[in-house]
Write a protein that holds these residues in place. Structure first.
Motif, PDB file in Angstrom:
ATOM      1  N   ASN A  56      28.996  -4.806  -3.484  1.00 48.14           N
ATOM      2  CA  ASN A  56      28.188  -5.823  -2.815  1.00 48.14           C
ATOM      3  C   ASN A  56      27.662  -5.331  -1.461  1.00 48.14           C
ATOM      4  O   ASN A  56      27.525  -6.094  -0.518  1.00 48.14           O
ATOM      5  CB  ASN A  56      28.962  -7.137  -2.658  1.00 48.14           C
ATOM      6  N   ARG A  57      27.359  -4.042  -1.386  1.00 47.88           N
ATOM      7  CA  ARG A  57      26.747  -3.457  -0.196  1.00 47.88           C
ATOM      8  C   ARG A  57      25.288  -3.152  -0.514  1.00 47.88           C
ATOM      9  O   ARG A  57      24.968  -2.734  -1.623  1.00 47.88           O
ATOM     10  CB  ARG A  57      27.456  -2.168   0.202  1.00 47.88           C
ATOM     11  N   PRO A  58      24.409  -3.307   0.463  1.00 48.93           N
ATOM     12  CA  PRO A  58      22.993  -3.038   0.199  1.00 48.93           C
ATOM     13  C   PRO A  58      22.762  -1.583  -0.202  1.00 48.93           C
ATOM     14  O   PRO A  58      23.436  -0.678   0.282  1.00 48.93           O
ATOM     15  CB  PRO A  58      22.311  -3.317   1.535  1.00 48.93           C
ATOM     16  N   VAL A  59      21.819  -1.384  -1.106  1.00 52.64           N
ATOM     17  CA  VAL A  59      21.320  -0.039  -1.383  1.00 52.64           C
ATOM     18  C   VAL A  59      19.940   0.043  -0.750  1.00 52.64           C
ATOM     19  O   VAL A  59      19.215  -0.949  -0.697  1.00 52.64           O
ATOM     20  CB  VAL A  59      21.274   0.292  -2.892  1.00 52.64           C
ATOM     21  N   ILE A  60      19.607   1.206  -0.227  1.00 52.82           N
ATOM     22  CA  ILE A  60      18.340   1.338   0.485  1.00 52.82           C
ATOM     23  C   ILE A  60      17.468   2.394  -0.173  1.00 52.82           C
ATOM     24  O   ILE A  60      17.954   3.352  -0.761  1.00 52.82           O
ATOM     25  CB  ILE A  60      18.556   1.685   1.978  1.00 52.82           C
ATOM     26  N   ASP A  61      16.180   2.206  -0.055  1.00 44.20           N
ATOM     27  CA  ASP A  61      15.205   3.181  -0.514  1.00 44.20           C
ATOM     28  C   ASP A  61      15.328   4.409   0.375  1.00 44.20           C
ATOM     29  O   ASP A  61      15.548   4.294   1.581  1.00 44.20           O
ATOM     30  CB  ASP A  61      13.803   2.568  -0.402  1.00 44.20           C
ATOM     31  N   GLU A  62      15.199   5.605  -0.202  1.00 37.83           N
ATOM     32  CA  GLU A  62      15.386   6.826   0.579  1.00 37.83           C
ATOM     33  C   GLU A  62      14.425   6.924   1.761  1.00 37.83           C
ATOM     34  O   GLU A  62      14.745   7.543   2.773  1.00 37.83           O
ATOM     35  CB  GLU A  62      15.298   8.068  -0.300  1.00 37.83           C
ATOM     36  N   ASP A  63      13.257   6.298   1.674  1.00 44.68           N
ATOM     37  CA  ASP A  63      12.307   6.295   2.800  1.00 44.68           C
ATOM     38  C   ASP A  63      12.886   5.600   4.028  1.00 44.68           C
ATOM     39  O   ASP A  63      12.464   5.852   5.147  1.00 44.68           O
ATOM     40  CB  ASP A  63      11.000   5.596   2.419  1.00 44.68           C
ATOM     41  N   TYR A  64      13.838   4.696   3.816  1.00 46.99           N
ATOM     42  CA  TYR A  64      14.420   3.915   4.906  1.00 46.99           C
ATOM     43  C   TYR A  64      15.655   4.570   5.512  1.00 46.99           C
ATOM     44  O   TYR A  64      16.210   4.065   6.480  1.00 46.99           O
ATOM     45  CB  TYR A  64      14.780   2.509   4.405  1.00 46.99           C
ATOM     46  N   ALA A  70      10.535   5.209  14.333  1.00 50.02           N
ATOM     47  CA  ALA A  70      10.697   5.481  12.905  1.00 50.02           C
ATOM     48  C   ALA A  70      10.306   4.264  12.065  1.00 50.02           C
ATOM     49  O   ALA A  70       9.682   4.406  11.006  1.00 50.02           O
ATOM     50  CB  ALA A  70      12.135   5.895  12.607  1.00 50.02           C
ATOM     51  N   ALA A  71      10.644   3.064  12.539  1.00 52.03           N
ATOM     52  CA  ALA A  71      10.277   1.835  11.819  1.00 52.03           C
ATOM     53  C   ALA A  71       8.757   1.688  11.780  1.00 52.03           C
ATOM     54  O   ALA A  71       8.187   1.316  10.749  1.00 52.03           O
ATOM     55  CB  ALA A  71      10.920   0.617  12.481  1.00 52.03           C
ATOM     56  N   GLY A  72       8.093   1.981  12.890  1.00 52.74           N
ATOM     57  CA  GLY A  72       6.633   1.919  12.930  1.00 52.74           C
ATOM     58  C   GLY A  72       5.998   2.909  11.969  1.00 52.74           C
ATOM     59  O   GLY A  72       4.990   2.593  11.310  1.00 52.74           O
ATOM     60  N   GLU A  73       6.569   4.096  11.876  1.00 48.77           N
ATOM     61  CA  GLU A  73       6.047   5.098  10.941  1.00 48.77           C
ATOM     62  C   GLU A  73       6.193   4.632   9.498  1.00 48.77           C
ATOM     63  O   GLU A  73       5.279   4.790   8.688  1.00 48.77           O
ATOM     64  CB  GLU A  73       6.755   6.434  11.148  1.00 48.77           C
ATOM     65  N   ILE A  74       7.344   4.054   9.165  1.00 50.57           N
ATOM     66  CA  ILE A  74       7.557   3.541   7.802  1.00 50.57           C
ATOM     67  C   ILE A  74       6.548   2.431   7.500  1.00 50.57           C
ATOM     68  O   ILE A  74       5.930   2.425   6.434  1.00 50.57           O
ATOM     69  CB  ILE A  74       8.992   2.988   7.632  1.00 50.57           C
ATOM     70  N   ARG A  75       6.372   1.495   8.439  1.00 43.41           N
ATOM     71  CA  ARG A  75       5.402   0.412   8.213  1.00 43.41           C
ATOM     72  C   ARG A  75       4.011   0.996   7.992  1.00 43.41           C
ATOM     73  O   ARG A  75       3.273   0.555   7.121  1.00 43.41           O
ATOM     74  CB  ARG A  75       5.407  -0.563   9.381  1.00 43.41           C
ATOM     75  N   GLY A  76       3.632   1.983   8.794  1.00 49.60           N
ATOM     76  CA  GLY A  76       2.322   2.610   8.639  1.00 49.60           C
ATOM     77  C   GLY A  76       2.184   3.293   7.291  1.00 49.60           C
ATOM     78  O   GLY A  76       1.165   3.150   6.611  1.00 49.60           O
ATOM     79  N   ILE A 108      12.456  -3.474  10.083  1.00 52.38           N
ATOM     80  CA  ILE A 108      11.448  -2.514   9.619  1.00 52.38           C
ATOM     81  C   ILE A 108      10.363  -3.252   8.845  1.00 52.38           C
ATOM     82  O   ILE A 108       9.181  -3.037   9.056  1.00 52.38           O
ATOM     83  CB  ILE A 108      12.094  -1.419   8.733  1.00 52.38           C
ATOM     84  N   GLY A 109      10.768  -4.133   7.950  1.00 49.75           N
ATOM     85  CA  GLY A 109       9.821  -4.924   7.175  1.00 49.75           C
ATOM     86  C   GLY A 109       9.255  -4.163   5.985  1.00 49.75           C
ATOM     87  O   GLY A 109       9.566  -2.995   5.760  1.00 49.75           O
ATOM     88  N   LEU A 110       8.426  -4.844   5.214  1.00 47.97           N
ATOM     89  CA  LEU A 110       7.699  -4.260   4.091  1.00 47.97           C
ATOM     90  C   LEU A 110       8.591  -3.654   3.022  1.00 47.97           C
ATOM     91  O   LEU A 110       8.190  -2.734   2.330  1.00 47.97           O
ATOM     92  CB  LEU A 110       6.707  -3.186   4.586  1.00 47.97           C
ATOM     93  N   TYR A 111       9.815  -4.150   2.876  1.00 45.94           N
ATOM     94  CA  TYR A 111      10.703  -3.599   1.858  1.00 45.94           C
ATOM     95  C   TYR A 111      10.153  -3.975   0.496  1.00 45.94           C
ATOM     96  O   TYR A 111       9.795  -5.125   0.258  1.00 45.94           O
ATOM     97  CB  TYR A 111      12.126  -4.128   2.040  1.00 45.94           C
ATOM     98  N   GLN A 112      10.073  -3.008  -0.407  1.00 43.44           N
ATOM     99  CA  GLN A 112       9.364  -3.240  -1.667  1.00 43.44           C
ATOM    100  C   GLN A 112      10.264  -3.452  -2.871  1.00 43.44           C
ATOM    101  O   GLN A 112       9.799  -3.827  -3.921  1.00 43.44           O
ATOM    102  CB  GLN A 112       8.407  -2.078  -1.916  1.00 43.44           C
ATOM    103  N   VAL A 113      11.542  -3.180  -2.751  1.00 43.73           N
ATOM    104  CA  VAL A 113      12.448  -3.352  -3.884  1.00 43.73           C
ATOM    105  C   VAL A 113      13.296  -4.584  -3.604  1.00 43.73           C
ATOM    106  O   VAL A 113      14.239  -4.533  -2.834  1.00 43.73           O
ATOM    107  CB  VAL A 113      13.353  -2.113  -4.063  1.00 43.73           C
ATOM    108  N   VAL A 114      12.926  -5.697  -4.210  1.00 40.86           N
ATOM    109  CA  VAL A 114      13.664  -6.936  -3.977  1.00 40.86           C
ATOM    110  C   VAL A 114      13.893  -7.671  -5.289  1.00 40.86           C
ATOM    111  O   VAL A 114      13.170  -7.488  -6.260  1.00 40.86           O
ATOM    112  CB  VAL A 114      12.932  -7.879  -2.987  1.00 40.86           C
ATOM    113  N   ASP A 115      14.918  -8.496  -5.293  1.00 39.50           N
ATOM    114  CA  ASP A 115      15.195  -9.427  -6.381  1.00 39.50           C
ATOM    115  C   ASP A 115      14.972 -10.826  -5.817  1.00 39.50           C
ATOM    116  O   ASP A 115      14.981 -11.025  -4.600  1.00 39.50           O
ATOM    117  CB  ASP A 115      16.656  -9.315  -6.832  1.00 39.50           C
ATOM    118  N   TYR A 116      14.798 -11.797  -6.698  1.00 38.36           N
ATOM    119  CA  TYR A 116      14.697 -13.187  -6.277  1.00 38.36           C
ATOM    120  C   TYR A 116      15.944 -13.907  -6.771  1.00 38.36           C
ATOM    121  O   TYR A 116      16.297 -13.808  -7.947  1.00 38.36           O
ATOM    122  CB  TYR A 116      13.426 -13.838  -6.830  1.00 38.36           C
ATOM    123  N   LYS A 117      16.626 -14.597  -5.866  1.00 35.53           N
ATOM    124  CA  LYS A 117      17.880 -15.267  -6.215  1.00 35.53           C
ATOM    125  C   LYS A 117      17.872 -16.699  -5.677  1.00 35.53           C
ATOM    126  O   LYS A 117      17.233 -16.985  -4.673  1.00 35.53           O
ATOM    127  CB  LYS A 117      19.076 -14.528  -5.618  1.00 35.53           C
TER     128      LYS A 117
END
Length: 189
Positions: A119-127, A164-170, A38-47
């Motif tokens: 240790n499972r990913p959490v996702i933004d509700e938009d995704y 759906a991925a295209g819509e999220i990116r848009g 999907i890309g463009l994920y906005q909630v990230v940490d740096y490790k």
């Protein structure tokens, strides 16, 4: 709002007709794969962490989203890993690191998706919706050998995921109302 993947995984497994065989480790990898597609994920940490290369490969951490830095004088390539290169080189594909050296340790800095206490990913509700569609497709893929008639259903969910991925990116690339007003003010100066 951040959501755990348990609910989306169960819903996807139910839609695909197989809610009994859910390996959450595998589902977590699929969720990460969907988020990267999907890309463009906005909630990230740096490790920063160390991965161990064995037999020319290593598993990336479960929360791996995108590579930032590769230490140890190692070169990163997108495609076409040259196994004969004298320079240590790696490529990453679907959370799997491939290298042109058989064994060693690599220190990497990466963007990480937040994870829950398991240790499972959490996702933004938009995704939620595109991730669910991707998981349905993956669950169906597991059943294709035994039931080839599911191929059309899998193709349908693959297409729905792409849409759906295209819509999220848009949506994520579109400026907000406040951003648009700021842009207009700047242009009118």
């Amino acid at each position: 709002m951040q959501l755990t993947i348990d609910e989306v995984a169960f819903e996807a497994a139910t839609i695909s007709g197989d809610a009994t065989n859910m390996n959450m480790q595998v589902v977590s990898r699929w969720v990460m794969e969907a988020i990267r597609k999907i890309g463009l994920y906005q909630v990230v940490d740096y490790k920063t962490t160390t991965v161990e290369v064995e037999n020319y490969s290593a598993d990336m951490p479960i929360d791996f989203y995108r590579l930032i830095d590769l230490g140890n004088s190692c070169q990163y390539v997108e495609h076409g890993l040259n196994m004969n290169s004298p320079v240590p080189t790696v490529a990453i594909n679907n959370c799997k690191l491939r290298s042109n050296f058989s064994k060693g340790s690599l220190t990497i800095t990466y963007m990480a998706i937040p994870t829950d206490e398991n240790n499972r990913p959490v996702i933004d509700e938009d995704y939620y919706e595109p991730v669910k569609l991707f998981l349905v497709s993956k669950f169906l893929e597991l059943r294709l050998m035994a039931r080839p008639e599911l191929l059309n259903m899998k193709a349908y969910y693959d297409n729905e995921f792409r849409q759906a991925a295209g819509e999220i990116r848009g949506d994520k690339q579109m400026p907000t109302g406040a951003d648009m007003r700021r842009i207009i003010r700047e242009r009118l100066k």
